[in-house]
Motif scaffolding. Structure first.
Motif: not given
Length: 127
Positions: A20-22, A107, A111, A115
């Motif tokens: 996962l990329r934020t 945050e 995340t 994930t």
């Protein structure tokens, strides 16, 4: 503080695809090599040139990881739980350096929940 036992030695982590990329974090989930979850945190010089700022972010990230239920070894057979134990690498991105400590924790928790599929309560804010 996360016990050394639960820290992932980053030198032995193979490069691979991100799970996962934020804008604030990139997370890589790896198959476990131990019977418990291990955590690694990367904050490169692109995040902040000052080591003290990068170390602060790493400490905050390890603090959040220590509160997740994955860090506790579980006896899956006797409890009937299906807890997936994994090795997780969290890569901190530059915008995360501008967050306050409470914002950073929340945050990162969101995340990791997205994930790993964990259902943890939001962290209490400290005033």
């Amino acid at each position: 503080m996360l016990a050394k036992k639960f820290r992932l030695p980053l030198q032995s982590v193979p490069r691979g695809p991100l799970t996962l990329r934020t804008p604030l974090f990139a997370v890589r989930v790896l198959p476990p090599r131990k019977p418990y979850a291990r955590w690694g945190v990367v904050a490169g010089t692109a995040v902040d040139k000052r080591a003290t700022a990068r170390n602060r972010l790493r400490r905050l990230a390890f603090e959040v990881c220590g509160t997740l239920s994955l860090t506790q070894p579980r006896d899956v057979k006797s409890r009937g739980d299906h807890v997936a134990i994994r090795d997780v690498v969290i890569i901190i991105q530059r915008p995360a350096a501008a967050l306050t400590s409470d914002q950073f924790r929340n945050e990162l928790r969101q995340t990791l929940d997205a994930t790993l599929g964990t259902k943890n309560q939001p962290l209490a804010t400290s005033h």
